[in-house]
Design a protein around this motif. Structure first.
Motif: not given
Length: 260
Positions: A171-177
Motif C-alpha cells: 500500500e506504500i504506492e497508494l500514499l500521497p506523493s
C-alpha cells in the motif's frame, strides 16, 4: 518581489489546498525575498511544507524537520495526549522509531522532571532528532529498535512511545506523493500486513519497561485485532483508545506490576 497574493496564487496553481495558511507560514519564515521565492518553488514542486519550512508544529511544540525525515502527523497528537495523561512525574521516556523526535519532545514538555531518550535506525532522522531532543534535555541514538538504547535503560522505562511504521508494503504506492516520494521508506513500510516492526517491539518491550510501565503506539482501525494480539503475546495488557475527529487509533499497553 512576491507578496501574499502572488504566493497564494502560485500555491493554488500547484494544488495546495491550504494555500492561504501556507503562504503566511512561508512568508513569515523566509528571511529574504530570494529565499521566499525558492521556498515557494520547492513547495509548488511537491515537497512537504514542513521540509520547506525546516520545522513542524506538533502538539504545542516546534521541532526541526530535515529533508527526507518523517513529518509528524496531526493525528499522532492524540497519542501524545494519551501519554501525557498517564505519564508520572520524573518519567523515564523512550521515543522509539523517533523520526524527528517530535513525540518525545512533546511528551516531556507536558510533564515535569522527565528523562528523555530517542532512537531511530535512519541516520538522517537521528541527526535531526539529536537537535530536537538535546534542546529538551535528552539524548538520541542510532540503531535498530532496542539495540540502539543504553543497556542501563532495561527495566527502567516508564513510557515507551513507539511510532512504528504500519503501512503494509503493497500500500506504500497508494500514499500521497509527499510521503511516498519525500519521506524515508523505512519510516512508512510495516511489512506484509503493516505489523512487522510492531511485533518486534512488543516481543521485547516488557524487558525494557519498568513494572507498570506503558507502551503507546498508533495503528489503523483494521489492524487493531492483530496489534492487540501482539501486545498480549508480549506479556502486556492492552487498551485501545480512539479519536474519530483525527481518525486516530492508539493502543496503550501496560506491563503488569510485579507481585510482591
Amino acid at each position: 518581489m512576491l507578496d501574499h497574493s502572488s504566493v497564494v496564487t502560485r500555491l493554488r496553481a500547484a494544488g495546495c489546498v491550504f494555500a492561504e495558511d501556507e503562504a503566511e507560514l512561508l512568508i513569515s519564515t523566509a528571511r529574504t525575498p530570494e529565499e521566499l521565492d525558492a521556498m515557494v518553488a520547492r513547495r509548488a514542486e511537491g515537497l512537504p511544507l514542513e521540509h520547506v519550512l525546516g520545522w513542524a508544529g506538533f502538539a504545542g511544540v516546534r521541532v526541526a524537520v530535515d529533508p527526507g525525515v518523517f513529518v509528524p502527523r496531526r493525528r499522532t497528537e492524540f497519542l501524545v495526549e494519551q501519554a501525557v495523561a498517564l505519564a508520572p512525574e520524573g518519567a523515564v521516556v523512550v521515543d522509539l522509531c523517533c523520526g524527528s523526535g517530535a513525540l518525545g519532545v512533546a511528551l516531556v514538555a507536558g510533564i515535569t522532571g522527565a528523562e528523555l531518550h530517542a532512537a531511530d535506525v535512519d541516520p538522517a532522522a537521528v541527526e535531526c532528532a539529536r537537535r530536537n531532543v538535546a534542546a529538551a534535555g535528552g539524548r538520541a541514538y542510532q540503531g535498530d529498535l532496542f539495540a540502539a538504547l543504553p543497556d542501563g535503560l532495561r527495566g527502567r522505562v516508564d513510557v515507551l512511545l513507539a511510532n512504528v511504521p504500519y503501512v503494509p508494503s503493497e500500500e506504500i504506492e497508494l500514499l500521497p506523493s509527499e510521503a511516498r516520494v519525500h519521506e524515508a521508506r523505512v519510516a512508512l513500510d510495516g511489512g506484509s500486513d503493516g505489523l512487522d516492526v510492531l511485533r518486534r517491539v512488543t516481543a521485547e518491550a516488557a524487558h525494557w519497561l519498568a513494572p507498570g510501565g506503558l507502551l503507546f503506539f498508533e495503528t489503523s482501525e483494521r489492524q487493531v485485532p492483530l496489534a492487540v494480539a501482539a501486545v498480549t503475546e508480549g506479556g502486556l495488557v492492552p487498551r485501545v483508545a480512539t479519536c474519530e475527529e483525527r481518525y486516530a487509533t492508539v493502543v496503550v499497553a501496560r506491563r503488569p506490576a510485579q507481585a510482591g
